[in-house]
Design a protein around this motif. Structure first.
Motif, PDB file in Angstrom:
ATOM      1  N   ILE A  28       0.846  -1.197   0.000  1.00  0.00           N
ATOM      2  CA  ILE A  28       0.000   0.000   0.000  1.00  0.00           C
ATOM      3  C   ILE A  28       0.880   1.245   0.000  1.00  0.00           C
ATOM      4  O   ILE A  28       0.615   2.216  -0.721  1.00  0.00           O
ATOM      5  CB  ILE A  28      -0.942  -0.005   1.224  1.00  0.00           C
ATOM      6  N   ALA A  29       1.942   1.222   0.811  1.00  0.00           N
ATOM      7  CA  ALA A  29       2.865   2.357   0.875  1.00  0.00           C
ATOM      8  C   ALA A  29       3.569   2.561  -0.459  1.00  0.00           C
ATOM      9  O   ALA A  29       3.736   3.702  -0.918  1.00  0.00           O
ATOM     10  CB  ALA A  29       3.894   2.125   1.981  1.00  0.00           C
ATOM     11  N   MET A  30       3.980   1.469  -1.112  1.00  0.00           N
ATOM     12  CA  MET A  30       4.640   1.581  -2.409  1.00  0.00           C
ATOM     13  C   MET A  30       3.715   2.213  -3.441  1.00  0.00           C
ATOM     14  O   MET A  30       4.129   3.044  -4.247  1.00  0.00           O
ATOM     15  CB  MET A  30       5.099   0.192  -2.867  1.00  0.00           C
ATOM     16  N   GLN A  31       2.441   1.815  -3.423  1.00  0.00           N
ATOM     17  CA  GLN A  31       1.473   2.393  -4.348  1.00  0.00           C
ATOM     18  C   GLN A  31       1.316   3.885  -4.082  1.00  0.00           C
ATOM     19  O   GLN A  31       1.315   4.704  -5.007  1.00  0.00           O
ATOM     20  CB  GLN A  31       0.117   1.692  -4.181  1.00  0.00           C
ATOM     21  N   SER A  32       1.208   4.249  -2.814  1.00  0.00           N
ATOM     22  CA  SER A  32       1.032   5.650  -2.438  1.00  0.00           C
ATOM     23  C   SER A  32       2.243   6.489  -2.826  1.00  0.00           C
ATOM     24  O   SER A  32       2.111   7.580  -3.398  1.00  0.00           O
ATOM     25  CB  SER A  32       0.785   5.752  -0.925  1.00  0.00           C
ATOM     26  N   LEU A  33       3.441   5.987  -2.550  1.00  0.00           N
ATOM     27  CA  LEU A  33       4.651   6.746  -2.829  1.00  0.00           C
ATOM     28  C   LEU A  33       4.950   6.811  -4.325  1.00  0.00           C
ATOM     29  O   LEU A  33       5.553   7.777  -4.806  1.00  0.00           O
ATOM     30  CB  LEU A  33       5.835   6.148  -2.072  1.00  0.00           C
ATOM     31  N   VAL A 121       2.281   7.279  13.064  1.00  0.00           N
ATOM     32  CA  VAL A 121       3.392   7.595  12.151  1.00  0.00           C
ATOM     33  C   VAL A 121       3.125   7.061  10.744  1.00  0.00           C
ATOM     34  O   VAL A 121       3.295   7.783   9.746  1.00  0.00           O
ATOM     35  CB  VAL A 121       4.721   7.014  12.700  1.00  0.00           C
ATOM     36  N   LEU A 122       2.711   5.795  10.641  1.00  0.00           N
ATOM     37  CA  LEU A 122       2.519   5.181   9.326  1.00  0.00           C
ATOM     38  C   LEU A 122       1.462   5.888   8.474  1.00  0.00           C
ATOM     39  O   LEU A 122       1.708   6.153   7.290  1.00  0.00           O
ATOM     40  CB  LEU A 122       2.173   3.698   9.477  1.00  0.00           C
ATOM     41  N   PRO A 123       0.272   6.223   9.018  1.00  0.00           N
ATOM     42  CA  PRO A 123      -0.687   6.963   8.191  1.00  0.00           C
ATOM     43  C   PRO A 123      -0.162   8.316   7.715  1.00  0.00           C
ATOM     44  O   PRO A 123      -0.475   8.751   6.602  1.00  0.00           O
ATOM     45  CB  PRO A 123      -1.901   7.142   9.126  1.00  0.00           C
ATOM     46  N   VAL A 124       0.622   8.990   8.563  1.00  0.00           N
ATOM     47  CA  VAL A 124       1.201  10.276   8.150  1.00  0.00           C
ATOM     48  C   VAL A 124       2.134  10.076   6.959  1.00  0.00           C
ATOM     49  O   VAL A 124       2.097  10.832   5.977  1.00  0.00           O
ATOM     50  CB  VAL A 124       1.962  10.937   9.325  1.00  0.00           C
ATOM     51  N   MET A 125       2.959   9.027   7.015  1.00  0.00           N
ATOM     52  CA  MET A 125       3.924   8.757   5.946  1.00  0.00           C
ATOM     53  C   MET A 125       3.259   8.236   4.686  1.00  0.00           C
ATOM     54  O   MET A 125       3.653   8.598   3.569  1.00  0.00           O
ATOM     55  CB  MET A 125       4.972   7.747   6.427  1.00  0.00           C
ATOM     56  N   VAL A 131      -0.822  12.880   0.225  1.00  0.00           N
ATOM     57  CA  VAL A 131      -1.975  13.688  -0.187  1.00  0.00           C
ATOM     58  C   VAL A 131      -1.618  15.176  -0.226  1.00  0.00           C
ATOM     59  O   VAL A 131      -1.950  15.890  -1.184  1.00  0.00           O
ATOM     60  CB  VAL A 131      -3.168  13.446   0.761  1.00  0.00           C
ATOM     61  N   LEU A 132      -0.923  15.648   0.802  1.00  0.00           N
ATOM     62  CA  LEU A 132      -0.521  17.058   0.845  1.00  0.00           C
ATOM     63  C   LEU A 132       0.469  17.375  -0.275  1.00  0.00           C
ATOM     64  O   LEU A 132       0.384  18.436  -0.913  1.00  0.00           O
ATOM     65  CB  LEU A 132       0.091  17.384   2.208  1.00  0.00           C
ATOM     66  N   PHE A 133       1.410  16.474  -0.517  1.00  0.00           N
ATOM     67  CA  PHE A 133       2.410  16.701  -1.571  1.00  0.00           C
ATOM     68  C   PHE A 133       1.746  16.764  -2.939  1.00  0.00           C
ATOM     69  O   PHE A 133       2.019  17.670  -3.743  1.00  0.00           O
ATOM     70  CB  PHE A 133       3.453  15.581  -1.536  1.00  0.00           C
ATOM     71  N   ILE A 134       0.871  15.794  -3.226  1.00  0.00           N
ATOM     72  CA  ILE A 134       0.192  15.755  -4.525  1.00  0.00           C
ATOM     73  C   ILE A 134      -0.714  16.971  -4.694  1.00  0.00           C
ATOM     74  O   ILE A 134      -0.775  17.575  -5.774  1.00  0.00           O
ATOM     75  CB  ILE A 134      -0.602  14.446  -4.670  1.00  0.00           C
ATOM     76  N   THR A 135      -1.426  17.359  -3.622  1.00  0.00           N
ATOM     77  CA  THR A 135      -2.272  18.555  -3.677  1.00  0.00           C
ATOM     78  C   THR A 135      -1.427  19.796  -3.975  1.00  0.00           C
ATOM     79  O   THR A 135      -1.807  20.640  -4.810  1.00  0.00           O
ATOM     80  CB  THR A 135      -3.017  18.752  -2.350  1.00  0.00           C
ATOM     81  N   GLY A 136      -0.270  19.909  -3.330  1.00  0.00           N
ATOM     82  CA  GLY A 136       0.614  21.050  -3.561  1.00  0.00           C
ATOM     83  C   GLY A 136       1.135  21.103  -4.985  1.00  0.00           C
ATOM     84  O   GLY A 136       1.170  22.180  -5.605  1.00  0.00           O
ATOM     85  N   THR A 137       1.524  19.939  -5.537  1.00  0.00           N
ATOM     86  CA  THR A 137       2.032  19.922  -6.911  1.00  0.00           C
ATOM     87  C   THR A 137       0.946  20.322  -7.902  1.00  0.00           C
ATOM     88  O   THR A 137       1.209  21.064  -8.854  1.00  0.00           O
ATOM     89  CB  THR A 137       2.581  18.534  -7.280  1.00  0.00           C
ATOM     90  N   TYR A 138      -0.292  19.872  -7.671  1.00  0.00           N
ATOM     91  CA  TYR A 138      -1.356  20.219  -8.612  1.00  0.00           C
ATOM     92  C   TYR A 138      -1.814  21.669  -8.456  1.00  0.00           C
ATOM     93  O   TYR A 138      -2.335  22.253  -9.417  1.00  0.00           O
ATOM     94  CB  TYR A 138      -2.522  19.242  -8.490  1.00  0.00           C
ATOM     95  N   MET A 139      -1.628  22.250  -7.308  1.00  0.00           N
ATOM     96  CA  MET A 139      -1.881  23.685  -7.170  1.00  0.00           C
ATOM     97  C   MET A 139      -0.867  24.474  -8.005  1.00  0.00           C
ATOM     98  O   MET A 139      -1.233  25.441  -8.692  1.00  0.00           O
ATOM     99  CB  MET A 139      -1.794  24.088  -5.699  1.00  0.00           C
ATOM    100  N   CYS A 140       0.389  24.029  -7.963  1.00  0.00           N
ATOM    101  CA  CYS A 140       1.425  24.663  -8.796  1.00  0.00           C
ATOM    102  C   CYS A 140       1.150  24.435 -10.278  1.00  0.00           C
ATOM    103  O   CYS A 140       1.319  25.343 -11.101  1.00  0.00           O
ATOM    104  CB  CYS A 140       2.803  24.126  -8.432  1.00  0.00           C
ATOM    105  N   ILE A 141       0.708  23.224 -10.621  1.00  0.00           N
ATOM    106  CA  ILE A 141       0.369  22.916 -12.014  1.00  0.00           C
ATOM    107  C   ILE A 141      -0.793  23.778 -12.488  1.00  0.00           C
ATOM    108  O   ILE A 141      -0.781  24.324 -13.594  1.00  0.00           O
ATOM    109  CB  ILE A 141       0.037  21.416 -12.162  1.00  0.00           C
TER     110      ILE A 141
END
Length: 231
Positions: A28-33, A121-125, A131-141
């Motif tokens: 699941i983590a590999m898919q998310s990352l 810790v695991l849910p945060v990672m 989710v925050l990283f992807i949201t930030g990149t699409y705001m820049c996009i």
């Protein structure tokens, strides 16, 4: 999962449970990352197109992916190690189709503090940071798309559709489950988690192959052949 749902097998040994928990969380983590890496790829392609081949190289993507997987893999090993040291003298029933890391520490009778901390810790990672990283990149996009012509904007947006579809399929069920917390029905939680773990791998080949010119041409040929036979 097949054993549980199709053959109604509800028993699993402790060692198999620990192994199952480790690999389910790891995949699941590999898919998310991997979705993080893909969002970075789209960000560079749209926001810095002239430097794309310079920034996004096989080496750079490999290094980023390996670093992310090592971080989560190490955290997952610690989590499984903490879990294996607990004494389970309460209920041995886990309301999930796999050995879910979340409820397991609460079945223990000795100090479960390290495992409870890892439950945060695991849910945060694996969930909130991606989710925050992807949201930030699409705001820049999105901001970058507003600065280009409409025709080019549509072309650029098409490059993001497959990724956004996978992001939605993967994260929405988990986010709904997390948002509802203890109020969510146990069976609904199981369904939501199964959707997040099963649907993205199943949809990956279809979503990405639909963007391939050769695949589209093959579909067109089959369609024309069918029409010709019918006529």
């Amino acid at each position: 999962m097949i054993d549980t749902f199709l053959f109604k097998s509800h028993l699993i040994s402790f060692e198999a449970c620990m192994t199952n928990m480790f690999f389910v969380v790891e995949f699941i983590a590999m898919q998310s990352l991997t979705l993080i890496v893909l969002s970075y790829d789209r960000y560079v392609a749209i926001c810095s197109p002239l430097r794309y081949t310079e920034i996004v190289t096989n080496k750079s993507i490999l290094v980023i992916t390996v670093i992310l997987w090592l971080i989560v893999g190490t955290a997952n090993l610690f989590s499984a190690g903490f879990m294996s040291r607990l004494s389970y003298c309460k209920s041995t029933v886990i309301h999930s189709y796999f050995c879910d890391h979340g409820p397991m520490p609460h079945l223990a009778c000795n100090d479960n503090t390290p495992s409870v901390v890892m439950n945060w810790v695991l849910p945060v990672m694996v969930l909130w940071f991606p989710v925050l990283f992807i949201t930030g990149t699409y705001m820049c996009i999105g901001r970058a798309l507003l600065k280009i012509a409409a025709s080019e904007r549509l072309k650029a947006m098409k490059t993001c559709t497959s990724h956004l579809l996978l992001v939605s399929v993967f994260y929405l069920p988990i986010l709904i489950t997390e948002a509802m917390g203890s109020a969510i029905d146990k069976n609904t939680k199981i369904i939501n988690m199964s959707l997040s773990t099963l649907m993205p791998p199943l949809l990956n080949p279809f979503i990405y192959s639909l963007k391939t010119a050769e695949f589209k041409e093959s579909i067109k040929k089959l369609y024309r052949r069918k029409i010709h036979i019918t006529v």
